[in-house]
Design an enzyme around this catalytic site. Sequence first.
Site, PDB file in Angstrom:
ATOM      1  N   TYR A 144      -3.020   3.932  -0.959  1.00 48.07           N
ATOM      2  CA  TYR A 144      -1.726   4.329  -0.410  1.00 48.07           C
ATOM      3  C   TYR A 144      -1.309   3.297   0.625  1.00 48.07           C
ATOM      4  O   TYR A 144      -2.098   2.945   1.505  1.00 48.07           O
ATOM      5  CB  TYR A 144      -1.842   5.710   0.246  1.00 48.07           C
ATOM      6  CG  TYR A 144      -0.554   6.204   0.872  1.00 48.07           C
ATOM      7  CD1 TYR A 144       0.548   6.523   0.083  1.00 48.07           C
ATOM      8  CD2 TYR A 144      -0.449   6.361   2.251  1.00 48.07           C
ATOM      9  CE1 TYR A 144       1.725   6.988   0.663  1.00 48.07           C
ATOM     10  CE2 TYR A 144       0.719   6.825   2.831  1.00 48.07           C
ATOM     11  CZ  TYR A 144       1.805   7.140   2.037  1.00 48.07           C
ATOM     12  OH  TYR A 144       2.969   7.608   2.615  1.00 48.07           O
ATOM     13  N   ASP A 239      -4.597  -3.887   3.814  1.00 49.68           N
ATOM     14  CA  ASP A 239      -3.895  -2.810   4.506  1.00 49.68           C
ATOM     15  C   ASP A 239      -4.930  -2.090   5.365  1.00 49.68           C
ATOM     16  O   ASP A 239      -5.708  -1.274   4.873  1.00 49.68           O
ATOM     17  CB  ASP A 239      -3.259  -1.867   3.489  1.00 49.68           C
ATOM     18  CG  ASP A 239      -2.516  -0.712   4.167  1.00 49.68           C
ATOM     19  OD1 ASP A 239      -2.651  -0.559   5.397  1.00 49.68           O
ATOM     20  OD2 ASP A 239      -1.815   0.036   3.462  1.00 49.68           O
ATOM     21  N   LYS A 267      -1.059   3.103  13.050  1.00 53.90           N
ATOM     22  CA  LYS A 267      -1.868   4.212  13.557  1.00 53.90           C
ATOM     23  C   LYS A 267      -2.473   3.946  14.955  1.00 53.90           C
ATOM     24  O   LYS A 267      -1.763   4.121  15.933  1.00 53.90           O
ATOM     25  CB  LYS A 267      -2.907   4.620  12.504  1.00 53.90           C
ATOM     26  CG  LYS A 267      -2.185   5.148  11.236  1.00 53.90           C
ATOM     27  CD  LYS A 267      -3.031   5.906  10.258  1.00 53.90           C
ATOM     28  CE  LYS A 267      -2.122   6.579   9.230  1.00 53.90           C
ATOM     29  NZ  LYS A 267      -2.348   6.238   7.848  1.00 53.90           N
TER      30      LYS A 267
HETATM   31  C1  LIG Z   1      -1.020   5.847   6.959  1.00 55.10           C
HETATM   32  C2  LIG Z   1      -1.078   4.669   6.083  1.00 55.10           C
HETATM   33  C3  LIG Z   1       0.072   3.904   5.783  1.00 55.10           C
HETATM   34  C4  LIG Z   1       1.455   4.342   6.183  1.00 55.10           C
HETATM   35  O1  LIG Z   1       1.650   4.404   7.554  1.00 55.10           O
HETATM   36  P1  LIG Z   1       2.886   5.290   8.095  1.00 55.10           P
HETATM   37  O2  LIG Z   1       2.876   5.034   9.568  1.00 55.10           O
HETATM   38  O3  LIG Z   1       2.584   6.704   7.711  1.00 55.10           O
HETATM   39  O4  LIG Z   1       4.114   4.802   7.430  1.00 55.10           O
HETATM   40  C5  LIG Z   1      -0.092   2.747   5.078  1.00 55.10           C
HETATM   41  N1  LIG Z   1      -1.294   2.337   4.654  1.00 55.10           N
HETATM   42  C6  LIG Z   1      -2.408   3.048   4.901  1.00 55.10           C
HETATM   43  C7  LIG Z   1      -3.728   2.531   4.437  1.00 55.10           C
HETATM   44  C8  LIG Z   1      -2.337   4.245   5.605  1.00 55.10           C
HETATM   45  O5  LIG Z   1      -3.448   4.947   5.800  1.00 55.10           O
END
Ligand SMILES: *Cc1c(COP(=O)(O)O)cnc(C)c1O
Length: 427
Positions: A144, A239, A267
Site C-alpha cells: 500500500y 516506501d 507518519k
Molecule cells: C500509511 C502509509 C502510506 C500513506 O500515508 P498517508 O499519510 O495515510 O497518506 C503510504 N505508504 C505506506 C507504506 C503507509 O504505511
Amino acid sequence: MNHTQSGNLLERASRVIPGGVNSPVRAFRSVGGAPFFTKRAEGAHLHTADGDQLIDFVCTWGPAIHGHNDPDVQAAVAQALQNGTSFGTPNPFEVEMAELLVQIVPSVEKVRMCNSGTEATMSAIRLARGFTGRDKIIKFAGCYHGHVDSLLVKAGSGALTLGNPDSAGVPGSFAAETIVLDYNDTAAIEETFHRQGDQIAAIIVEPYPANCGFILPDDGYLEFLRAITTKHGSLLIFDEVMTGFRLALGGVQERIGITPDMTAMGKIIGGGLPVGAFGGRSDIMDHLAPDGPVYQAGTLSGNPLAMAAGIAALRKLLQTNPYPLFEKLGETIQSALLGAAKAKGLPLQVPQVGSMFALFFSEDRVRNLDDATGSETQHFNKLFRYALEAGVYLPPSAYETCFLCTAHDGEDIDRAAEILSDGIAAI
Ligand SMILES: *Cc1c(COP(=O)(O)O)cnc(C)c1O
C-alpha cells in the site's frame, strides 16, 4: 462495555460523513461490530467516548512511537503555536527538519516536505518518471502506498480489508502504467525487465510490506531489487512511510544496508500531525521545480506546527534510542502469542521485527499477498473482538500490522500478552 456515546456519535457521523468515518478501515467492517470513538489518548492508552481505557496496538497507525500525547512533542507544538500556525513562506523549522532527515536516512541527500504519505509516494513517482523519461512503474501485490490513483492496484491496507484492492474510479489507462508483481518473486521481475526494462521508471516497494499483515523479504530479495534497477537505469523507491524511524532510526534501509534512490516518508516524522516527505539522491531531487521541470507543491507543506512536532519526535528518538527496548517488547508479545496458539493447537505465524508484528493464522510462513489472504482471517476477527472487550485494541483488520510504542513497557505489555493469550485460547 457500554457503547452508548460511540453509538450516538456514529449515528450522527453516518448522516454527514460517508460510512461515518474519514478513513475506511476505521469503520470496523472486516472485524464486525461498531467502531468506538476516542476522546483522549495518553501513553499506550486510548480513552474512549464511552469511558473505557484500551491498551492501544495501533498507535495512530504508527506515528505514536513515543506513546500518545508525548510531553516533549506536546511542548514543542505548544511553543511553536505561540508564533502562528502557518506562514506560506519558508520557515526555520523546515530547514531543521530537512537537515535531520538528511542526517538520519541513508538515501536522503535532499528532501521535500509534503502533507501525507500519499503525497510523498505520488510525488516520488512523478519525479521518477520525470527524471528517467519513462512511464511504467512496478509495484507489488498487497503493498500500500497511499491512495494514489496509479498505485491503487492490488493495494493493501483498507483497500484490501474492504475487498477492493483495485479501486473504482481509477481509469484503466492509468492502471495500465502500473505493473503489479508478487513480492518475493525474483523470476517475475527478471522477466519483466527482460521484456521492457527500458520503459520502467521505478520499482516502488515497502521494503518490509506492512499493509497486508507483515511480510518479510526472502534472503537476498531486496539486494536483487537494488541490483536489477541499477542495471536497467530504473530507480528503486523505498516506501518507508511506516517502517522509517521505526524498525531502525534510518529505517529498513539502515537496518539491512541497502540504499534506494528515493525514499517516501511520513507518519513518525509528523509527531502525530499530518505530514509526509520524499527524498533521495541530489541529482534526482534537483529535477523538482523551481530548479527542474517536475512540478510539486503544497500550501501547507513544511507547516511550522507539523515540523515542530516531527522534530521533537525525531530528536527524542536520537536521544533515547528505543530500538533495543522494542526488540525485547516485540519478542515478549511474539512468544506469548506463539505459546498460546501452540497450546490451543492452532497454526499461527507471528512475523515480528522490533516494534512491528502481525498475526497470520496459517501453517506456513507468509511470503506474499496470496499467502496472506489464504490465512484464516475469521480467527483473527474473533481474537480482535475478544481483545477489545477485555481492553486491548488490535488493528481492526487481519491485514494490518500491530505497533508497539515505548509507553507499552512494563505492566501494559504483560497485561496485553495475557489478554491476547486468553483470546487465542477462546477462539
Ligand atoms: C500509511 C502509509 C502510506 C500513506 O500515508 P498517508 O499519510 O495515510 O497518506 C503510504 N505508504 C505506506 C507504506 C503507509 O504505511
